[in-house]
Design an enzyme around this catalytic site. Structure first.
Site, PDB file in Angstrom:
ATOM      1  CG  ASP A  73      53.473 -49.854  16.201  1.00 29.67           C
ATOM      2  OD1 ASP A  73      53.766 -51.057  15.999  1.00 29.67           O
ATOM      3  OD2 ASP A  73      52.602 -49.500  16.999  1.00 29.67           O
ATOM      4  N   GLY A  74      56.801 -47.457  13.944  1.00 26.41           N
ATOM      5  CA  GLY A  74      57.297 -46.529  12.931  1.00 26.41           C
ATOM      6  C   GLY A  74      58.050 -47.243  11.828  1.00 26.41           C
ATOM      7  CG  ASP A 148      48.381 -40.294  11.357  1.00 25.12           C
ATOM      8  OD1 ASP A 148      49.429 -39.980  10.761  1.00 25.12           O
ATOM      9  OD2 ASP A 148      48.358 -40.642  12.535  1.00 25.12           O
ATOM     10  CG  HIS A 158      50.700 -17.976  15.206  1.00 24.94           C
ATOM     11  ND1 HIS A 158      50.282 -16.907  15.970  1.00 24.94           N
ATOM     12  CD2 HIS A 158      52.023 -17.785  14.986  1.00 24.94           C
ATOM     13  CE1 HIS A 158      51.311 -16.105  16.200  1.00 24.94           C
ATOM     14  NE2 HIS A 158      52.382 -16.618  15.612  1.00 24.94           N
ATOM     15  CG  ASP A 177      46.888 -26.233  17.880  1.00 27.80           C
ATOM     16  OD1 ASP A 177      46.780 -25.015  17.639  1.00 27.80           O
ATOM     17  OD2 ASP A 177      47.224 -26.678  18.993  1.00 27.80           O
ATOM     18  CB  ALA A 189      48.823 -43.821  15.790  1.00 25.79           C
ATOM     19  CE1 TYR A 190      49.784 -35.911  18.080  1.00 29.48           C
ATOM     20  CE2 TYR A 190      49.368 -35.279  15.801  1.00 29.48           C
ATOM     21  CZ  TYR A 190      49.684 -34.939  17.100  1.00 29.48           C
ATOM     22  OH  TYR A 190      49.908 -33.627  17.413  1.00 29.48           O
ATOM     23  CB  SER A 193      47.526 -38.527  21.692  1.00 32.76           C
ATOM     24  OG  SER A 193      47.844 -37.958  20.448  1.00 32.76           O
ATOM     25  CD  GLN A 246      58.131 -40.434   6.627  1.00 25.56           C
ATOM     26  OE1 GLN A 246      59.188 -40.272   6.033  1.00 25.56           O
ATOM     27  NE2 GLN A 246      58.057 -41.077   7.781  1.00 25.56           N
TER      28      GLN A 246
END
Length: 296
Positions: A73-74, A148, A158, A177, A189-190, A193, A246
């Site tokens: 996928d990348g 995204d 931090h 975060d 995707a991300y 998660s 990226q």
């Protein structure tokens, strides 16, 4: 009717593991009477370049009726950003892990690719995101994403602080975060998660997913796909904004990040038999058991 006379082949730069599959695809396509072009970066992956036609990656979309991406996928994300303006359809052959976007296995090459060449395929149009970074009224840079745009802490551990606006309306001030702004394509995707919702690819919507927020009440939000998302950085700890993983742009307090729908879409080709929910069952490990009477 003959479909896709001129076909481009693209692999992820530096990933020599896909070379054998690229050559298999080339041989099959040329055996079907198609003209095959490689972009220069992909050609560099092959053991010999004496008998192939090449062009620049920027020109590949304009020169071809179809671009086939071999990789994960990348690799397809990389191709999508390169081909966004050409409106050229893209088909993915999976040599990666999950393969939500690259849904042809190398073992199915002749069967699935043959069907596509005969005109037996489905087409999705996936919208993309553009992100613009502004500092003191000046544009520092822009980026393009199929999956995204992510505001994150970079290499630090931090939390960062920022304010979120949707269509000019204040949403919240948050310490976390970071924040994921995803398309329906990127929702598996991300963002997934991070606890975000799965958005069907046909939805005209974006997901806003906070990453480990310092509050129990911050939850993912789904907004209209035409919305303008504005994020103002408040933290002195320098965060980073990235598109599709990226390197992106380092930020500082006072910077603004604007995220909007990009005017160009990715035309994603699927071979016959493609089913989004079947892909979810396979890739995400959903139960495939159908109880007696469930399909009545």
């Amino acid at each position: 009717m003959e479909w896709f006379r001129n076909i481009g082949l693209m692999g992820r730069p530096g990933n020599t593991a896909v070379a054998d599959t690229l050559l298999d695809v080339q041989r099959y396509l040329e055996g079907q009477g198609r003209r095959v072009l490689f972009d220069e970066d992909t050609a560099a992956l092959l053991p010999s370049r004496n008998d192939i036609q090449m062009c620049s990656r920027q020109s590949l979309g304009e020169a071809c009726d179809l671009v086939i991406v071999v990789g994960g996928d990348g690799s397809l994300l990389h191709a999508a950003r390169a081909l966004a303006r050409s409106n050229t359809p893209v088909l993915g052959i999976n040599r990666g892990r999950l393969g939500f976007l690259t849904d042809v296995a190398p073992s199915e090459l002749e069967d699935k690719l043959g069907a596509v060449l005969r005109g037996d395929f489905a087409e999705d149009k996936r919208f993309m995101l553009s992100a613009e970074v502004c500092r003191d009224g000046l544009v520092l840079g822009d980026m393009l994403a199929l999956n995204d745009v992510i505001l994150h802490t970079g290499k630090t551990v931090h939390m960062i602080e920022f304010e979120l606006y949707v269509e000019g309306e204040f949403v919240y001030r948050l310490r976390s975060d970071g924040l994921i702004v995803c398309t329906p394509t990127g929702s598996t995707a991300y963002a997934l998660s991070g606890g975000g919702p799965i958005l069907h690819p046909r939805l005209d919507a974006m997901g806003l997913v906070p990453m480990h927020p310092h509050t129990l009440s911050s939850r993912p939000i789904v907004v209209d796909g035409e919305s303008e998302i504005k994020i103002q950085v408040l933290s002195d700890i320098p965060p980073r904004v990235s598109a599709d993983g990226q390197p992106g742009q380092m930020l500082k307090a006072g910077d603004w990040v604007y995220v909007r729908k990009h005017p160009f879409k990715l035309r994603l080709i699927h071979p016959p038999g493609h089913d989004f929910y079947a892909a979810c069952r396979t890739k995400l490990g959903w139960s495939s058991h159908l109880s007696q009477g469930d399909n009545e």
